[in-house]
Design a protein around this motif. Sequence first.
Motif, PDB file in Angstrom:
ATOM      1  N   ASP A 423    -113.288   3.838 -20.129  1.00  0.00           N
ATOM      2  CA  ASP A 423    -114.282   3.033 -20.831  1.00  0.00           C
ATOM      3  C   ASP A 423    -115.128   3.852 -21.792  1.00  0.00           C
ATOM      4  O   ASP A 423    -116.125   3.359 -22.324  1.00  0.00           O
ATOM      5  CB  ASP A 423    -115.187   2.290 -19.833  1.00  0.00           C
ATOM      6  N   VAL A 424    -114.728   5.115 -22.044  1.00  0.00           N
ATOM      7  CA  VAL A 424    -115.428   5.961 -23.007  1.00  0.00           C
ATOM      8  C   VAL A 424    -114.458   6.341 -24.120  1.00  0.00           C
ATOM      9  O   VAL A 424    -113.429   6.974 -23.867  1.00  0.00           O
ATOM     10  CB  VAL A 424    -115.983   7.232 -22.328  1.00  0.00           C
ATOM     11  N   ALA A 425    -114.805   5.959 -25.341  1.00  0.00           N
ATOM     12  CA  ALA A 425    -113.952   6.309 -26.484  1.00  0.00           C
ATOM     13  C   ALA A 425    -114.235   7.730 -26.955  1.00  0.00           C
ATOM     14  O   ALA A 425    -113.317   8.518 -27.181  1.00  0.00           O
ATOM     15  CB  ALA A 425    -114.161   5.316 -27.617  1.00  0.00           C
ATOM     16  N   HIS A 426    -115.510   8.061 -27.114  1.00  0.00           N
ATOM     17  CA  HIS A 426    -115.914   9.395 -27.557  1.00  0.00           C
ATOM     18  C   HIS A 426    -117.237   9.751 -26.888  1.00  0.00           C
ATOM     19  O   HIS A 426    -118.017   8.859 -26.512  1.00  0.00           O
ATOM     20  CB  HIS A 426    -116.079   9.454 -29.086  1.00  0.00           C
ATOM     21  N   ALA A 427    -117.489  11.056 -26.769  1.00  0.00           N
ATOM     22  CA  ALA A 427    -118.753  11.506 -26.183  1.00  0.00           C
ATOM     23  C   ALA A 427    -119.201  12.785 -26.876  1.00  0.00           C
ATOM     24  O   ALA A 427    -118.375  13.616 -27.274  1.00  0.00           O
ATOM     25  CB  ALA A 427    -118.608  11.735 -24.685  1.00  0.00           C
ATOM     26  N   VAL A 446    -119.760   6.719 -27.114  1.00  0.00           N
ATOM     27  CA  VAL A 446    -119.199   5.578 -27.840  1.00  0.00           C
ATOM     28  C   VAL A 446    -118.356   4.785 -26.835  1.00  0.00           C
ATOM     29  O   VAL A 446    -117.354   5.296 -26.322  1.00  0.00           O
ATOM     30  CB  VAL A 446    -118.332   6.037 -29.022  1.00  0.00           C
ATOM     31  N   PRO A 447    -118.754   3.561 -26.499  1.00  0.00           N
ATOM     32  CA  PRO A 447    -118.039   2.800 -25.472  1.00  0.00           C
ATOM     33  C   PRO A 447    -116.622   2.450 -25.885  1.00  0.00           C
ATOM     34  O   PRO A 447    -116.287   2.382 -27.077  1.00  0.00           O
ATOM     35  CB  PRO A 447    -118.893   1.536 -25.302  1.00  0.00           C
ATOM     36  N   THR A 452    -119.028   0.213 -21.723  1.00  0.00           N
ATOM     37  CA  THR A 452    -119.160   1.330 -20.796  1.00  0.00           C
ATOM     38  C   THR A 452    -120.198   1.009 -19.729  1.00  0.00           C
ATOM     39  O   THR A 452    -121.301   0.536 -20.052  1.00  0.00           O
ATOM     40  CB  THR A 452    -119.594   2.608 -21.544  1.00  0.00           C
ATOM     41  N   ASP A 453    -119.832   1.247 -18.473  1.00  0.00           N
ATOM     42  CA  ASP A 453    -120.757   1.106 -17.352  1.00  0.00           C
ATOM     43  C   ASP A 453    -121.478   2.447 -17.202  1.00  0.00           C
ATOM     44  O   ASP A 453    -120.921   3.410 -16.673  1.00  0.00           O
ATOM     45  CB  ASP A 453    -119.991   0.758 -16.077  1.00  0.00           C
ATOM     46  N   ALA A 455    -124.022   3.422 -15.367  1.00  0.00           N
ATOM     47  CA  ALA A 455    -124.268   3.867 -13.990  1.00  0.00           C
ATOM     48  C   ALA A 455    -123.009   4.493 -13.386  1.00  0.00           C
ATOM     49  O   ALA A 455    -123.066   5.541 -12.734  1.00  0.00           O
ATOM     50  CB  ALA A 455    -124.743   2.689 -13.140  1.00  0.00           C
ATOM     51  N   ALA A 456    -121.864   3.854 -13.618  1.00  0.00           N
ATOM     52  CA  ALA A 456    -120.612   4.411 -13.106  1.00  0.00           C
ATOM     53  C   ALA A 456    -120.264   5.721 -13.807  1.00  0.00           C
ATOM     54  O   ALA A 456    -119.721   6.644 -13.193  1.00  0.00           O
ATOM     55  CB  ALA A 456    -119.481   3.399 -13.288  1.00  0.00           C
ATOM     56  N   LEU A 457    -120.602   5.812 -15.098  1.00  0.00           N
ATOM     57  CA  LEU A 457    -120.342   7.047 -15.845  1.00  0.00           C
ATOM     58  C   LEU A 457    -121.185   8.189 -15.294  1.00  0.00           C
ATOM     59  O   LEU A 457    -120.714   9.318 -15.158  1.00  0.00           O
ATOM     60  CB  LEU A 457    -120.645   6.819 -17.321  1.00  0.00           C
ATOM     61  N   ARG A 458    -122.432   7.901 -14.962  1.00  0.00           N
ATOM     62  CA  ARG A 458    -123.299   8.919 -14.376  1.00  0.00           C
ATOM     63  C   ARG A 458    -122.737   9.392 -13.024  1.00  0.00           C
ATOM     64  O   ARG A 458    -122.722  10.585 -12.722  1.00  0.00           O
ATOM     65  CB  ARG A 458    -124.714   8.359 -14.198  1.00  0.00           C
ATOM     66  N   GLU A 459    -122.290   8.447 -12.205  1.00  0.00           N
ATOM     67  CA  GLU A 459    -121.716   8.812 -10.909  1.00  0.00           C
ATOM     68  C   GLU A 459    -120.458   9.666 -11.090  1.00  0.00           C
ATOM     69  O   GLU A 459    -120.223  10.616 -10.347  1.00  0.00           O
ATOM     70  CB  GLU A 459    -121.395   7.554 -10.101  1.00  0.00           C
ATOM     71  N   HIS A 460    -119.646   9.312 -12.080  1.00  0.00           N
ATOM     72  CA  HIS A 460    -118.433  10.089 -12.355  1.00  0.00           C
ATOM     73  C   HIS A 460    -118.789  11.526 -12.740  1.00  0.00           C
ATOM     74  O   HIS A 460    -118.176  12.482 -12.256  1.00  0.00           O
ATOM     75  CB  HIS A 460    -117.639   9.416 -13.473  1.00  0.00           C
ATOM     76  N   ALA A 461    -119.782  11.680 -13.613  1.00  0.00           N
ATOM     77  CA  ALA A 461    -120.195  13.028 -14.023  1.00  0.00           C
ATOM     78  C   ALA A 461    -120.713  13.822 -12.836  1.00  0.00           C
ATOM     79  O   ALA A 461    -120.400  15.010 -12.681  1.00  0.00           O
ATOM     80  CB  ALA A 461    -121.271  12.925 -15.110  1.00  0.00           C
ATOM     81  N   ALA A 462    -121.494  13.179 -11.966  1.00  0.00           N
ATOM     82  CA  ALA A 462    -122.042  13.875 -10.796  1.00  0.00           C
ATOM     83  C   ALA A 462    -120.960  14.275  -9.811  1.00  0.00           C
ATOM     84  O   ALA A 462    -121.118  15.247  -9.057  1.00  0.00           O
ATOM     85  CB  ALA A 462    -123.079  12.991 -10.113  1.00  0.00           C
TER      86      ALA A 462
END
Length: 584
Positions: A423-427, A446-447, A452-453, A455-462
């Motif tokens: 769900d992330v195109a670019h970062a 960039v979603p 892009t979720d 909260a889920a992205l933050r959990e993934h990074a953690a």
Amino acid sequence: MPPSCIQAAFAEQRERNPDALAVSCGTVRLSYRELDRRANRIAHRLLALGAGPEVPVGLLLAPSAEVAVAFLAVVKTGGCYVPLPAAAPPERLRRILAQVRAPVLLSDSGVPGRGPVAPAGIRAVDAGADPPDVPDTDPDVPTPQDRAACVLFTSGSAGRPKGVAVTHRGVLSFALDPCWARGRHERVLSVAPHAYGVSAYEFWVPLLNGHRTVVAPPGPRDVALLRRSIEEEGISAVHLTAGLFRVVAEQAPEVFAPVAEVLTGGDVVAPAAVRRVLDACPGTVVRTLYGATETTAFATMGTFSEPPASGATVPVGRPLDDVRCHVLDAALRPVEPGAEGELYIAGARLARGYFGDPAETAARFVADPFGGPGDRMFRTGDLFRAGRDGTLEFRGRLDDQVKVRGHRVEPGEVERVLEDRPDVAHAAVVARGPEPQNPRLVAYVVPGPAGTDVAALREHAASMLPEHAVPAAFVTIDALPLTPNGKLDRAALPDVPPVREPAGRPPRTPRQRALCALFGEVLGVPGVGLDDSFFDLDGQSLAAVSLVGRIAGELGIELTVAELFDAPTVAGLDAWIAEGGRGR
């Protein structure tokens, strides 16, 4: 000439004074003789499981005297220890172990989740077990000085961490430098995570000079722990990251009064912090340091026994023994004194390179045109200028690498982790913040087509990155801004991420209003409400130490970082105080 290897240098100290204390942690105290015997027994166990010359051995240990035992045990096998940061996500630890192909993981019960960390094919060994049939004699494995003693991992721009192979020669050159022979390092306090380069100072400097390392027990590294450790253990020297040094200097600089030397570095050192400490502790010396894991640890040192002039920057000093520093232009020519150039470091303390990564090694460890045949220089990527007396002053970075709370972070590694999600195109990840000395990571995302979720992205990074590399804020944007030649235009990214609305109820009482204001000032978030959580406001350990100190200083309420974590909202903290929180 120095001893042939680390274990030989340690043996000299053991023979000189076998009953002297070598390492302590709480009630555990090991003499040089006891430390040697325990390390010998673990070394024999490791050898039986496949350890040996040039073989990496993973270490997953809580702060304790066992860290010194494990370090010494692994080098006695001829192998290299790979200390893992216990706070890192298990998936990251598994990737590091697989990357170095370690056959053994030495762990203890003090680290949660140790079972799942070891990938298939790696033997997990309990460091606390002590089988009676294992000999305590020295395995006596010949170890040349150019052999790797440890592999320490740092952030990598290619999307995975880099393992720096530090040699026996580098550790010996560093630990036996005459700068430690001033009679000020008899009891060194270990407060840093032992998975990082500063462990060479906290463990090998005292142990290879016949002194003692005092390991602070597990828990938050805050003012209370420092005060208690310094007073109870008679600490003579301590190293703190520039960020923690600044926080302690603001809250309680008198903590350092019994200490002969305070060492600080890893980032830009605040002049005001140095002045506060020296004003409060006239007999204490502050030493500013610069270096990298690739140079074993510190490469330069500056000394302050008097407060620096108001408004002056704090230089990182001059090279230590066996270290050569060159400030060069793009053609590798020395620049004039006072001019800026990239810093290159050469000498005996250079690491062998990046473990299993010859391409990255060749890019950062380049031929030394000022040395002899085969000599190399480490390209730091840092911009410096040198005065006519050789004193070095940090001026900035030449690439995108940033320092967050004393840790090197390659934004490219964080970006690759974020872009792994569909769900992330670019970062793009940058370091931003109102305080240049205390930046935070901001991720601009960039979603994907379906959004892009966050909260889920933050959990993934953690789940994939160490705490200091997890972005403090996530901002969604339609597209990444580009320069005319198609590169990311970091300057065109939004300056300040949108401020979130306060959660829930506004403060009502004077104490609630004061707590909300302190939360907002420390975390850089206006409009904090009663139900806002310290963690939801992107709070981290260093901010917690600062907040606890501010609450004590301005409200007269004593609490620990652990108690703040148990009651992370203003409402919860206010209720804790009302129910009998300890007033000063």
